[in-house]
Design a protein around this motif. Structure first.
Motif, PDB file in Angstrom:
ATOM      1  N   ARG A  82       4.504   3.809   3.969  1.00  0.00           N
ATOM      2  CA  ARG A  82       4.429   2.702   3.001  1.00  0.00           C
ATOM      3  C   ARG A  82       4.144   1.440   3.805  1.00  0.00           C
TER       4      ARG A  82
ATOM      5  N   GLN B 218       0.550   8.110   0.451  1.00  0.00           N
ATOM      6  CA  GLN B 218      -0.188   9.137  -0.288  1.00  0.00           C
ATOM      7  C   GLN B 218       0.649  10.403  -0.435  1.00  0.00           C
ATOM      8  N   ASN B 219       1.615  10.583   0.464  1.00  0.00           N
ATOM      9  CA  ASN B 219       2.520  11.734   0.415  1.00  0.00           C
ATOM     10  C   ASN B 219       3.944  11.230   0.209  1.00  0.00           C
TER      11      ASN B 219
ATOM     12  N   SER C 254      -4.858   6.133   6.279  1.00  0.00           N
ATOM     13  CA  SER C 254      -5.237   7.537   6.076  1.00  0.00           C
ATOM     14  C   SER C 254      -4.739   8.419   7.212  1.00  0.00           C
TER      15      SER C 254
ATOM     16  N   HIS D 214       0.874  -1.176   0.000  1.00  0.00           N
ATOM     17  CA  HIS D 214       0.000   0.000   0.000  1.00  0.00           C
ATOM     18  C   HIS D 214       0.910   1.224   0.000  1.00  0.00           C
TER      19      HIS D 214
ATOM     20  N   PRO E  14      -0.415   9.179   6.255  1.00  0.00           N
ATOM     21  CA  PRO E  14      -0.383   9.223   4.779  1.00  0.00           C
ATOM     22  C   PRO E  14       1.000   9.124   4.151  1.00  0.00           C
ATOM     23  N   SER E  15       2.057   9.350   4.932  1.00  0.00           N
ATOM     24  CA  SER E  15       3.403   9.259   4.356  1.00  0.00           C
ATOM     25  C   SER E  15       4.030   7.880   4.580  1.00  0.00           C
TER      26      SER E  15
END
Length: 281
Positions: A55, A12-13, A49, A9, A52-53
């Protein structure tokens, strides 16, 4: 037989941290990821969520033959009985050796991806995944020379916990203070390394660096867990504390899956708080 590709996954950042989480027996990386990210904190967000940064790596064990069930299943090692965890322990060693070696490779790769920031990498798992991840932590003492950011385990146990306690107690001779704590850790780490890599890999204590055993650990377990007794989780926490590993223990009841999961949302609030409190920017 090769291990399947891990489920990943992506952050996101900008990527700052990595969590490597191992599934339980009979599950898989994608299945564990889906279940984990379907579970919410009290604010209605999942762990991904909220971080978000990060992995998230969800490895999948390969299929292996189960002597108990007489069939092949997705498992990190062959655990003959969870009612009597000491029964047929010899069956566990081959799978632990293979799986720990595989997870160590992932762990080292993720540390490299974060430019050597060991404290930005986290390890853990559920049930048999927690058991395998704990063995990976101890078996990393001749490879990784700094603490990880943290370790998160739930509804699991420590294979060979009784033998680990014996090694810890056997190092109690006339040593005191910090030297005593270090000797206990060296003795226990030697046991894991001898089992995983054979005796040649750890005949000398100077090849072992116990710095990784300063990794902060969060363990949680349902008191009503119908699959893995909470007594096994308590034993794992106790053994880690005996060898001076910083452990935070969280016990709960009323989780889904007959207690063999994390209680929502309180349990995920606890995990998130632990991850945030340990994280380094």
């Amino acid at each position: 037989m090769r291990f399947p590709e891990p489920h990943i996954h992506l952050p996101q950042n900008l990527h700052t941290h990595t969590a490597i989480l191992l599934h339980g027996r009979g599950s898989s990386g994608p299945e564990f990821a889906e279940e984990l990210f379907s579970s919410m904190t009290s604010k209605g967000n999942n762990l991904a969520s909220c971080l978000p940064s990060w992995r998230w790596i969800f490895p999948t064990s390969r299929g292996r033959w189960s002597d108990r069930f007489q069939e092949e299943m997705c498992a990190w090692f062959d655990a003959y009985s969870l009612d009597d965890i000491h029964e047929r322990q010899d069956l566990q060693i081959a799978g632990l050796r293979e799986s720990v070696t595989y997870i160590l490779g992932i762990l080292n790769h993720e540390i490299e991806m974060l430019r050597g920031k060991t404290s930005h990498v986290y390890l853990g798992g559920i049930s048999q995944g927690m058991a395998t991840a704990l063995w990976t932590l101890f078996s990393a003492t001749n490879q990784i020379h700094q603490p990880l950011g943290g370790f998160v385990g739930f509804c699991g146990w420590l294979p060979f916990a009784h033998q680990v306690e014996i090694f810890a107690q056997g190092s109690q001779e006339s040593i005191a203070g910090n030297d005593f704590s270090k000797l206990k850790q060296l003795s226990v780490a030697g046991f894991f390394l001898n089992t995983i890599f054979n005796s040649e890999a750890s005949q000398k204590n100077e090849t072992i660096d116990t710095s990784i055993l300063s990794t902060p650990v969060f363990l949680s377990h349902g008191s009503d867990d119908a699959w893995v007794s909470v007594d096994l989780g308590r034993q794992a926490a106790r053994v880690l504390q005996q060898i001076q590993i910083p452990v935070r223990w969280h016990e709960f009841s009323g989780a889904e899956g007959e207690g063999h999961w994390v209680k929502e949302p309180e349990g995920f609030d606890e995990i998130l708080h632990f991850l945030k409190s340990c994280s380094h920017t």
